[in-house]
Design an enzyme around this catalytic site. Structure first.
Site, PDB file in Angstrom:
ATOM      1  N   GLU A   1      10.986   6.427   0.598  1.00 39.29           N
ATOM      2  CA  GLU A   1      11.317   5.801  -0.682  1.00 39.29           C
ATOM      3  C   GLU A   1      12.187   6.758  -1.473  1.00 39.29           C
ATOM      4  O   GLU A   1      11.834   7.939  -1.541  1.00 39.29           O
ATOM      5  CB  GLU A   1      10.049   5.491  -1.478  1.00 39.29           C
TER       6      GLU A   1
ATOM      7  N   SER B   1       0.839  -1.211   0.000  1.00 40.60           N
ATOM      8  CA  SER B   1       0.000   0.000   0.000  1.00 40.60           C
ATOM      9  C   SER B   1       0.867   1.252   0.000  1.00 40.60           C
ATOM     10  O   SER B   1       1.283   1.734  -1.054  1.00 40.60           O
ATOM     11  CB  SER B   1      -0.974  -0.026   1.173  1.00 40.60           C
ATOM     12  N   ARG B   2       1.211   1.743   1.194  1.00 46.01           N
ATOM     13  CA  ARG B   2       2.135   2.869   1.317  1.00 46.01           C
ATOM     14  C   ARG B   2       3.033   2.614   2.530  1.00 46.01           C
ATOM     15  O   ARG B   2       2.587   2.082   3.551  1.00 46.01           O
ATOM     16  CB  ARG B   2       1.371   4.185   1.517  1.00 46.01           C
TER      17      ARG B   2
ATOM     18  N   HIS C   1       8.835  -0.631  -5.000  1.00 41.41           N
ATOM     19  CA  HIS C   1       7.511  -0.113  -5.368  1.00 41.41           C
ATOM     20  C   HIS C   1       7.130  -0.508  -6.803  1.00 41.41           C
ATOM     21  O   HIS C   1       6.914   0.359  -7.657  1.00 41.41           O
ATOM     22  CB  HIS C   1       7.493   1.420  -5.193  1.00 41.41           C
TER      23      HIS C   1
END
Ligand code: DGY
Length: 318
Positions: free
Chosen positions: A258, A228-229, A277
């Site tokens: 990130e 997700s995040r 990602h």
């Protein structure tokens, strides 16, 4: 009409944008820094942007000609939607086209962690494969395991369906109601699940949803997957739990920050698999995402309803 594109993308999407005017193109695989971004957006009517571009009140005030920002992503935590709405800037995203692809990757990461694919492959490559080992690189069976989905939205629901096909029992803690699966509160889910998979957006409510207390509730041999995040997990608490020997494995497609610096302690655990990602990264899906993001821009600037706008109320007077 002038449209900016803040990263190298495919020609089809560029052609869609070029059909309505002049392109200002950041033809680079790395993002512009803040000053470069402001320069790129100066005077443009619309922009196709990435989740690495922060769209906040400061940027919008410096770029008053902007009428649409279109994210090449379904997530939009990089965009201050309220600030866009206040300035009558349409904020658009690319949902649906990446649902199946992201769910497939979630299952791939889950399987890789459950079966120790990455450490085993590394051992083979490093010359550490001497024989057939009856009790080395032992994984976990998925059939019969309980998968806890935190956030039964589009992607979570797709993961749930795939997991059911693999013989897993699915429970979930938030999102849409689905009678096929058992709904639990988050603490019950964490205590019950053999595998916890996160599918919530990054919001103030989900920030560090998985912190020390949550990790302590999880089974000590559970698997944690996050596509997700990164901010949904407190990375320091996760490192501490791993140092205590908790969790069978962790799969992270997203991290905070990130990119995750290469000296981050999370890389020191063999049972943690981290990828950059990539959950929506197939050629077909990225092409669909970029076309959709371009269509959003074109629609807003030509006065047509865009496919996916987060604040359609601004469109009436764009
Ligand atoms: C998104 O779309 O929000 C993903 O994180 C990238 O596909």
């Amino acid at each position: 009409m002038q449209v900016a594109v803040t990263r190298r993308i495919d020609d089809d999407a560029l052609a869609i944008l070029a059909s309505i005017g002049q392109l200002r193109y950041w033809d680079n695989d790395l993002p512009p820094d803040r000053d470069e971004l402001l320069k790129l957006l100066d005077g443009v009517d619309g922009a196709l942007m990435l989740l690495t571009d922060r769209v906040d009140a400061g940027l919008l005030d410096r770029c008053p000609s902007l009428r649409v920002v279109s994210n090449l992503a379904v997530g939009f935590d990089n965009i201050d939607v309220a600030a866009c709405t206040a300035r009558r800037v349409a904020a658009c995203t690319t949902p649906n086209v990446l649902t199946q692809t992201t769910a497939e990757f979630t299952i791939a990461l889950l399987m890789a962690v459950a079966r120790q694919v990455v450490p085993a492959a590394r051992a083979a490559r490093d010359g550490d494969w001497k024989t057939w080992y009856p009790f080395r690189f032992l994984g976990r069976d998925l059939a019969g395991a309980t998968l806890g989905i935190v956030g039964l939205g589009r992607i979570g629901a797709s993961v749930a369906q795939m997991a059911t096909g693999l013989g897993m029992r699915v429970v979930y803690s938030s999102g849409r109601t689905d009678e096929r699966y058992q709904r639990l509160d988050i603490d019950e889910l964490l205590e019950t699940a053999d595998i916890v998979s996160l599918h919530v957006p990054a919001t103030p409510t989900t920030h560090h949803l998985i912190e020390a207390h949550a990790l302590a509730l999880m089974k000590s041999d559970a698997i944690l997957i996050n596509t997700s995040r990164g901010t949904v997990i407190d990375a320091d608490a996760l490192v501490a739990a791993l140092e205590e020997g908790r969790l069978f494995g962790v799969g992270l497609d997203v991290t905070d920050p990130e990119p995750l610096p290469s000296d981050h302690p999370l890389y020191s655990f063999d049972r943690v698999t981290i990828v950059p990602h990539i959950a929506s990264a197939t050629m077909t899906t990225r092409m669909r995402m970029s076309s959709l993001a371009a269509q959003n821009v074109v629609a807003v600037l030509t006065g047509v309803e865009p496919p996916h706008c987060l604040n359609p109320e601004v469109l009436r007077n764009v």
